[in-house]
Structure formats: structure tokens, C-alpha cells
Design a protein around this motif. Structure first.
Motif, PDB file in Angstrom:
ATOM      1  N   ARG A 184       3.176 -14.100   2.166  1.00  0.00           N
ATOM      2  CA  ARG A 184       2.133 -13.542   2.153  1.00  0.00           C
ATOM      3  C   ARG A 184       1.973 -12.349   0.739  1.00  0.00           C
ATOM      4  N   TRP A 185       2.812 -12.418   0.374  1.00  0.00           N
ATOM      5  CA  TRP A 185       3.047 -10.800  -0.796  1.00  0.00           C
ATOM      6  C   TRP A 185       2.819 -11.279  -1.374  1.00  0.00           C
ATOM      7  N   ASP A 227      -7.060  -2.468  -1.399  1.00  0.00           N
ATOM      8  CA  ASP A 227      -7.839  -2.990   0.265  1.00  0.00           C
ATOM      9  C   ASP A 227      -8.097  -1.550   0.943  1.00  0.00           C
ATOM     10  N   ASN A 270       5.374  -6.169   4.654  1.00  0.00           N
ATOM     11  CA  ASN A 270       4.686  -6.127   5.961  1.00  0.00           C
ATOM     12  C   ASN A 270       3.472  -5.926   4.909  1.00  0.00           C
ATOM     13  N   SER A 272       0.122  -7.272   4.947  1.00  0.00           N
ATOM     14  CA  SER A 272      -1.190  -7.682   5.880  1.00  0.00           C
ATOM     15  C   SER A 272      -1.808  -5.553   6.008  1.00  0.00           C
ATOM     16  N   SER A 273      -3.005  -5.742   5.717  1.00  0.00           N
ATOM     17  CA  SER A 273      -3.469  -4.311   4.840  1.00  0.00           C
ATOM     18  C   SER A 273      -3.640  -3.333   6.605  1.00  0.00           C
ATOM     19  N   LYS A 274      -3.452  -4.388   7.216  1.00  0.00           N
ATOM     20  CA  LYS A 274      -3.111  -2.878   8.548  1.00  0.00           C
ATOM     21  C   LYS A 274      -1.872  -2.628   8.509  1.00  0.00           C
ATOM     22  N   SER A 275      -1.305  -2.554   8.214  1.00  0.00           N
ATOM     23  CA  SER A 275       0.033  -2.089   7.813  1.00  0.00           C
ATOM     24  C   SER A 275      -0.248  -0.608   6.765  1.00  0.00           C
TER      25      SER A 275
END
Length: 346
Positions: A184-185, A227, A270, A272-275
Motif C-alpha cells: 500500500r506504500w 500526512d 508500515n 499507515s499514517s498512524k504508524s
């Protein structure tokens, strides 16, 4: 220092280009030049584009020819190319200047890195006195086909490695099987844009040209934290601690290039922005991956997974680095505030 080194290299490469049109002058585009890479505080890399080679076509197969840099035919292979390396033939370009057929750079239709480097080094040694830079630039003795010079800046003496490079825009090498499935990245739009920039082939060994993705790496780093994440902040702090504490010196075993590769792998793992919201946990993830790489003496290239960037690294230096990282991770209470506000990575 970056600006000083770039201005000196600009003068020298302009002079070289005026004598031999096969070599471009480097671009003057500020501290984020496509031709200049800072590996360590006193270790720079400068790529010099080659002119008159365009319309690159990849070949699915070929019968390899083996020879010494002097042109003597060999009956058996001396060495197979590394995962990041390949041969390069004149006929792989649809448009090519007639001078690339000259025997000073080619053997039996192959463009030979060692010969291109030899021509460039001869031009450089003429250009230094011609540009009145004898008191600031000195050519170092090199083992193997490399060009290293020292440049005196107002801050300190730095070492610069000069690499001839064939720029290949709009094409992506078959060896770089990227992006990987189900990742996804980065985003699909970013990936398409990045691959359109293409890659480079740089002269770094006698026989083979090395794949380089400096433009793609720079594009991935740009806007990485739009982000609200702390990826680049983590990279800056790890880099500064490496230079000050873990791996100091003029030619460290781990360079900024290695750290950027580690960050790219962590971003893919990782996505996800949350990571990347919490600086402490994100920073320690990078340190732990750096420790793992130094212990195993193995760091995959982000675009060519089969290539180990630490294959030829000094084992003793990696062991010392691993020991320091282990001690740090046992008690990571160091006040990082003095490191976390440093400028961006070149």
C-alpha cells in the motif's frame, strides 16, 4: 559545503565538456541537485552525465563477451555481474554519437566502464590546473576504476567520488521488480510518476554498469510527511546520531544512502499514517532495523531486492556499530531534543 563543492564541480565539468562532448556539465540546481549526493559529512558523490546516448532498449538475453580493460579477449568468465550490475552495448541505444564507437571507451561493441573512467580522469587532471583549482582540488590515488578527489571548502576538506552516468529516463529496469504486489506504500500515482523518471547506469567497476535510482529515491523522500508523520524527522535524528556517536569518521561503513534505504523499507512495512505519529516508537523502529542489518551484514536494496548493500562492508566496523546500537537500545534515554530540529537530509 554542498554549494561550494557543487560550484567547483560545475566549473570543472564545464571545462571537461568543452573538450569532450561525450561528458555533460553537471546541473546547477541548488543543494538538492540530481548530480550530487551527500553520503557523510565529508564524503560526497557526484555523477557526471554522458551525452550522445539516447533511446535505450533493454535486451532479454545476450552472449557475454569477456575481456580485460585493455581489450584482451578472455576464454572464460572473470566475474559474473552483481545483482545491481549489467553489461552495456552500443547497439542498445537507438541514437548514439559516433564517438561512443571509439576504442578509447568501447571494446567489441561494449561500452566499458573502466575505459570511460580512464578518459574522464585524464580530462579531470587537465581541467584542474586549467581552471586554476590546483590549490583546492587534488586527485587521490585509487584502487580499481574509481575517481576520487579531495576538495577544500571553507569548512573542511571533503572527499568526492566522481562517477560517469548514463541517464535513462522513461524506462524501468527488469531487475527492479517494483512495486511489489499488494503493497500500500507508495501510492499508485506516486509509483507511476517515480517510474517515469527512469534510472541511471553508473560506471563503478571495470566491466559492469551499476543500476542507480537516485532520482527515484529523492522523489520518494519528497513530501513523505505531508500526512503529518515524522518519517524524515526520524531519519534526521538517526543520521545525526550515526555521524556523532555510532559511526563517526570520514568514510563510515553506514552512509546516508544506507539509512534512506532502511527508511524506505520501514515505510513499506508500515504504510499507515498512524504508524508514524509517535516519534519515539517510530525512531526506535529505525534503530532496531539498523541493528538487525549490521548484525546480519545484510541490507536489501529497496528497488532490487536481491542486492545486498552491505556485501562488501567492513565486518569489524559493522560489529562495532551493532555493539553501540545494542547498548543504546538497552537504555534509550538519551535526550534527543538537540538532534530533532536539524535540517533536511541532502
Amino acid at each position: 559545503m554542498v554549494e561550494e563543492v557543487q560550484s567547483i564541480m560545475l566549473v570543472l565539468t564545464r571545462q571537461i565538456s568543452s573538450w569532450d562532448s561525450r561528458f555533460y556539465s553537471i546541473s546547477n540546481s541548488g543543494i538538492h541537485s540530481d548530480n550530487l549526493k551527500v553520503l557523510a559529512p565529508s564524503q560526497f558523490l557526484v555523477t557526471i552525465p554522458l551525452q550522445g546516448l539516447s533511446g535505450f532498449r533493454q535486451k532479454s538475453s545476450r552472449r557475454w563477451r569477456y575481456y580485460t580493460p585493455s581489450g584482451v579477449q578472455l576464454l572464460s568468465p572473470v566475474m559474473e555481474p552483481e545483482k545491481l550490475h549489467q553489461w552495456l552495448e552500443v547497439e542498445q541505444f537507438q541514437k548514439i554519437s559516433a564517438h561512443w564507437h571509439d576504442t578509447d571507451v568501447s571494446i567489441q561493441g561494449d561500452l566499458v566502464p573502466a575505459r570511460v573512467i580512464s578518459v574522464l580522469q585524464g580530462l579531470l587532471q587537465r581541467a584542474i590546473p586549467a581552471c586554476n583549482l590546483t590549490n583546492r582540488v587534488s586527485v587521490l590515488e585509487s584502487i580499481g576504476p574509481t575517481i576520487r578527489v579531495t576538495v577544500e571548502t571553507s569548512e573542511q576538506m571533503v572527499e568526492v567520488e566522481l562517477l560517469p552516468a548514463v541517464e535513462i529516463p522513461g524506462c524501468w529496469p527488469r531487475k527492479a521488480r517494483w512495486p511489489r504486489f499488494f503493497k500500500r506504500w507508495p501510492s499508485k500515482d506516486k509509483t507511476r510518476c517515480l517510474k517515469s523518471f527512469g534510472f541511471d547506469l553508473i560506471a563503478r567497476t571495470n566491466y559492469h554498469w551499476q543500476l542507480s535510482f537516485l532520482r527515484a529515491e529523492r522523489l520518494l523522500l519528497e513530501g513523505m510527511d505531508d500526512d503529518g508523520g515524522c518519517r524524515m524527522k526520524c531519519l534526521r535524528v538517526v543520521r545525526q546520531l550515526k555521524e556523532d556517536v555510532w559511526c563517526p569518521g570520514s568514510r563510515p561503513v553506514i552512509t546516508c544512502q544506507h539509512l534512506q534505504m532502511i527508511l524506505l523499507w520501514e515505510c513499506e512495512r508500515n504504510p499507515s499514517s498512524k504508524s508514524w505519529i509517535d516519534f519515539g516508537s517510530s525512531f526506535l523502529r529505525l534503530v532496531r532495523r539498523l541493528l538487525k542489518c549490521s548484525q546480519q551484514r545484510f541490507l536489501r536494496h529497496y528497488f532490487v531486492r536481491r542486492a545486498n548493500l552491505l556485501k562488501s562492508a567492513d565486518a569489524n566496523q559493522l560489529d562495532k556499530l551493532a555493539d553501540k546500537l545494542n547498548r543504546f537500545l538497552k537504555c534509550p534515554t538519551l535526550d534527543l531534543s538537540s538532534y530533532s530540529d536539524h535540517g533536511s537530509v541532502c
